[in-house]
Design a protein around this motif. Structure first.
Motif, PDB file in Angstrom:
ATOM      1  N   GLU A   6       0.895  -1.359  -0.166  1.00 31.74           N
ATOM      2  CA  GLU A   6      -0.036   0.031   0.042  1.00 31.74           C
ATOM      3  C   GLU A   6       0.755   1.205  -0.125  1.00 31.74           C
ATOM      4  O   GLU A   6       1.663   1.339   0.680  1.00 31.74           O
ATOM      5  CB  GLU A   6      -0.821   0.010   1.111  1.00 31.74           C
ATOM      6  N   SER A   7       0.421   2.359  -0.705  1.00 26.96           N
ATOM      7  CA  SER A   7       1.365   3.419  -0.855  1.00 26.96           C
ATOM      8  C   SER A   7       0.503   4.618  -1.051  1.00 26.96           C
ATOM      9  O   SER A   7      -0.685   4.484  -1.862  1.00 26.96           O
ATOM     10  CB  SER A   7       2.323   3.330  -2.310  1.00 26.96           C
ATOM     11  N   PRO A   8       0.878   5.707  -0.615  1.00 25.65           N
ATOM     12  CA  PRO A   8      -0.164   6.841  -0.819  1.00 25.65           C
ATOM     13  C   PRO A   8       0.182   7.650  -2.018  1.00 25.65           C
ATOM     14  O   PRO A   8      -0.674   8.365  -2.415  1.00 25.65           O
ATOM     15  CB  PRO A   8       0.238   7.933   0.337  1.00 25.65           C
ATOM     16  N   GLY A   9       1.091   6.911  -2.821  1.00 34.00           N
ATOM     17  CA  GLY A   9       1.433   7.675  -4.149  1.00 34.00           C
ATOM     18  C   GLY A   9       0.583   7.527  -5.271  1.00 34.00           C
ATOM     19  O   GLY A   9      -0.578   6.952  -5.126  1.00 34.00           O
ATOM     20  N   HIS A  10       0.823   7.702  -6.452  1.00 27.33           N
ATOM     21  CA  HIS A  10       0.116   7.369  -7.594  1.00 27.33           C
ATOM     22  C   HIS A  10       0.895   6.908  -8.633  1.00 27.33           C
ATOM     23  O   HIS A  10       2.095   7.124  -8.917  1.00 27.33           O
ATOM     24  CB  HIS A  10      -0.731   8.769  -8.023  1.00 27.33           C
ATOM     25  N   PHE A  11       0.230   6.562  -9.685  1.00 24.70           N
ATOM     26  CA  PHE A  11       0.580   5.677 -10.967  1.00 24.70           C
ATOM     27  C   PHE A  11      -0.546   6.223 -11.870  1.00 24.70           C
ATOM     28  O   PHE A  11      -1.562   5.153 -11.907  1.00 24.70           O
ATOM     29  CB  PHE A  11       1.096   4.383 -10.804  1.00 24.70           C
ATOM     30  N   LEU A  12      -0.464   7.165 -12.648  1.00 24.41           N
ATOM     31  CA  LEU A  12      -1.373   7.601 -13.527  1.00 24.41           C
ATOM     32  C   LEU A  12      -1.130   7.580 -15.055  1.00 24.41           C
ATOM     33  O   LEU A  12      -0.050   7.903 -15.305  1.00 24.41           O
ATOM     34  CB  LEU A  12      -2.073   9.119 -13.160  1.00 24.41           C
ATOM     35  N   THR A  13      -2.324   7.450 -15.783  1.00 26.64           N
ATOM     36  CA  THR A  13      -2.039   7.613 -17.226  1.00 26.64           C
ATOM     37  C   THR A  13      -1.970   9.146 -17.579  1.00 26.64           C
ATOM     38  O   THR A  13      -2.635  10.074 -17.079  1.00 26.64           O
ATOM     39  CB  THR A  13      -3.176   7.082 -17.919  1.00 26.64           C
ATOM     40  N   VAL A  14      -0.912   9.363 -18.566  1.00 28.54           N
ATOM     41  CA  VAL A  14      -0.986  10.417 -19.231  1.00 28.54           C
ATOM     42  C   VAL A  14      -1.587  10.694 -20.469  1.00 28.54           C
ATOM     43  O   VAL A  14      -1.255   9.952 -21.435  1.00 28.54           O
ATOM     44  CB  VAL A  14       0.718  11.137 -19.152  1.00 28.54           C
ATOM     45  N   GLU A  15      -2.369  11.589 -20.537  1.00 30.26           N
ATOM     46  CA  GLU A  15      -3.273  11.854 -21.817  1.00 30.26           C
ATOM     47  C   GLU A  15      -2.306  12.315 -22.971  1.00 30.26           C
ATOM     48  O   GLU A  15      -1.209  12.941 -22.851  1.00 30.26           O
ATOM     49  CB  GLU A  15      -4.467  12.531 -21.962  1.00 30.26           C
ATOM     50  N   PRO A  16      -2.462  11.730 -24.404  1.00 34.35           N
ATOM     51  CA  PRO A  16      -1.766  12.040 -25.564  1.00 34.35           C
ATOM     52  C   PRO A  16      -1.405  13.401 -25.626  1.00 34.35           C
ATOM     53  O   PRO A  16      -0.447  13.822 -25.980  1.00 34.35           O
ATOM     54  CB  PRO A  16      -2.460  11.486 -26.526  1.00 34.35           C
ATOM     55  N   GLU A  17      -2.458  14.685 -25.344  1.00 32.82           N
ATOM     56  CA  GLU A  17      -2.030  15.841 -25.430  1.00 32.82           C
ATOM     57  C   GLU A  17      -0.897  16.225 -24.581  1.00 32.82           C
ATOM     58  O   GLU A  17      -0.116  16.973 -24.655  1.00 32.82           O
ATOM     59  CB  GLU A  17      -3.350  16.756 -25.291  1.00 32.82           C
ATOM     60  N   GLU A  18      -1.107  15.592 -23.221  1.00 35.04           N
ATOM     61  CA  GLU A  18      -0.058  16.190 -22.187  1.00 35.04           C
ATOM     62  C   GLU A  18       1.277  15.513 -22.472  1.00 35.04           C
ATOM     63  O   GLU A  18       2.277  16.128 -22.568  1.00 35.04           O
ATOM     64  CB  GLU A  18      -0.506  15.667 -20.914  1.00 35.04           C
ATOM     65  N   CYS A  19       1.147  14.424 -23.357  1.00 29.59           N
ATOM     66  CA  CYS A  19       2.496  13.465 -23.665  1.00 29.59           C
ATOM     67  C   CYS A  19       3.158  14.595 -24.671  1.00 29.59           C
ATOM     68  O   CYS A  19       4.410  14.753 -24.558  1.00 29.59           O
ATOM     69  CB  CYS A  19       2.159  12.296 -24.189  1.00 29.59           C
ATOM     70  N   ARG A  20       2.277  15.085 -25.672  1.00 26.97           N
ATOM     71  CA  ARG A  20       2.979  15.898 -26.543  1.00 26.97           C
ATOM     72  C   ARG A  20       3.624  17.322 -26.138  1.00 26.97           C
ATOM     73  O   ARG A  20       4.621  17.673 -26.346  1.00 26.97           O
ATOM     74  CB  ARG A  20       1.902  16.410 -27.614  1.00 26.97           C
ATOM     75  N   ARG A  21       2.884  17.779 -24.876  1.00 32.81           N
ATOM     76  CA  ARG A  21       3.439  18.907 -24.405  1.00 32.81           C
ATOM     77  C   ARG A  21       4.781  18.491 -23.670  1.00 32.81           C
ATOM     78  O   ARG A  21       5.825  19.362 -23.539  1.00 32.81           O
ATOM     79  CB  ARG A  21       2.492  19.413 -23.287  1.00 32.81           C
ATOM     80  N   LEU A  22       4.977  17.458 -22.823  1.00 33.31           N
ATOM     81  CA  LEU A  22       5.966  16.978 -21.971  1.00 33.31           C
ATOM     82  C   LEU A  22       7.018  16.838 -22.934  1.00 33.31           C
ATOM     83  O   LEU A  22       8.395  17.080 -22.518  1.00 33.31           O
ATOM     84  CB  LEU A  22       5.532  15.767 -21.281  1.00 33.31           C
ATOM     85  N   LEU A  23       6.693  16.069 -24.139  1.00 32.00           N
ATOM     86  CA  LEU A  23       8.003  15.969 -25.257  1.00 32.00           C
ATOM     87  C   LEU A  23       8.679  17.236 -25.642  1.00 32.00           C
ATOM     88  O   LEU A  23       9.696  17.624 -25.720  1.00 32.00           O
ATOM     89  CB  LEU A  23       7.453  15.443 -26.616  1.00 32.00           C
ATOM     90  N   ARG A  24       7.738  18.367 -25.958  1.00 34.29           N
ATOM     91  CA  ARG A  24       8.190  19.662 -26.218  1.00 34.29           C
ATOM     92  C   ARG A  24       9.268  20.371 -25.060  1.00 34.29           C
ATOM     93  O   ARG A  24      10.025  21.128 -25.570  1.00 34.29           O
ATOM     94  CB  ARG A  24       6.916  20.591 -26.550  1.00 34.29           C
ATOM     95  N   ASP A  25       8.978  20.073 -23.879  1.00 33.86           N
ATOM     96  CA  ASP A  25       9.643  20.517 -22.805  1.00 33.86           C
ATOM     97  C   ASP A  25      10.997  19.859 -22.465  1.00 33.86           C
ATOM     98  O   ASP A  25      11.893  20.468 -21.781  1.00 33.86           O
ATOM     99  CB  ASP A  25       8.851  20.395 -21.496  1.00 33.86           C
TER     100      ASP A  25
END
Length: 138
Positions: free
Chosen positions: A8-27
């Motif tokens: 059990e962990s208080p953290g997260h493991f979340l899906t990143v949507e394609p539009e956000e993926c494109r933004r992260l790639l640009r950065d």
């Protein structure tokens, strides 16, 4: 802790949507290209930039292993991530696409090769699919 027992962990493991993926790639500026090369399955780091039309561009040595992608276009995976070891947070983006020689004029300032030597070959990845994950231990 024994193998196979969920923690059990208080953290997260979340899906990143394609539009956000494109933004992260640009950065970001460094990614890894994976493909079935003449030497077998290979993953190599590259400095890259994202063109206005979404193509991922990078430089390679004309006689290096990456030059195979210009000679014979191939399906590739391209991965970029950012991990902060202090905060135990991060993200990872995976692009699936087709790599080939750069088509058209190379835009000024798209990216700059860091590795020494001549990187006179320009390559592109035309993305077909984006997927990503963000993770935090807290």
């Amino acid at each position: 802790m024994s193998a196979g027992v969920p923690v059990e962990s208080p953290g997260h493991f979340l899906t990143v949507e394609p539009e956000e993926c494109r933004r992260l790639l640009r950065d970001a500026t460094i990614g890894r290209v994976s493909w079935p090369s003449s030497a077998g399955l290979v993953t190599l780091p590259v400095t890259y930039g994202v063109h206005d039309d979404g193509r991922i561009g990078f430089h390679a040595a004309a006689r290096g292993l990456l030059s195979e992608l210009a000679a014979e276009p191939a399906d590739v995976a391209f991965e970029v991530d950012d991990i902060d070891g202090e905060t135990l947070t991060g993200w990872s983006v995976l692009v699936r696409g087709a790599a080939a020689a750069w088509q058209g004029d190379w835009p000024d300032g798209l990216c700059r090769a860091w590795a020494p030597g001549h990187s006179d070959l320009t390559l592109q990845i035309t993305p077909h699919a984006y997927s990503g994950r963000s993770v935090s231990a807290d």
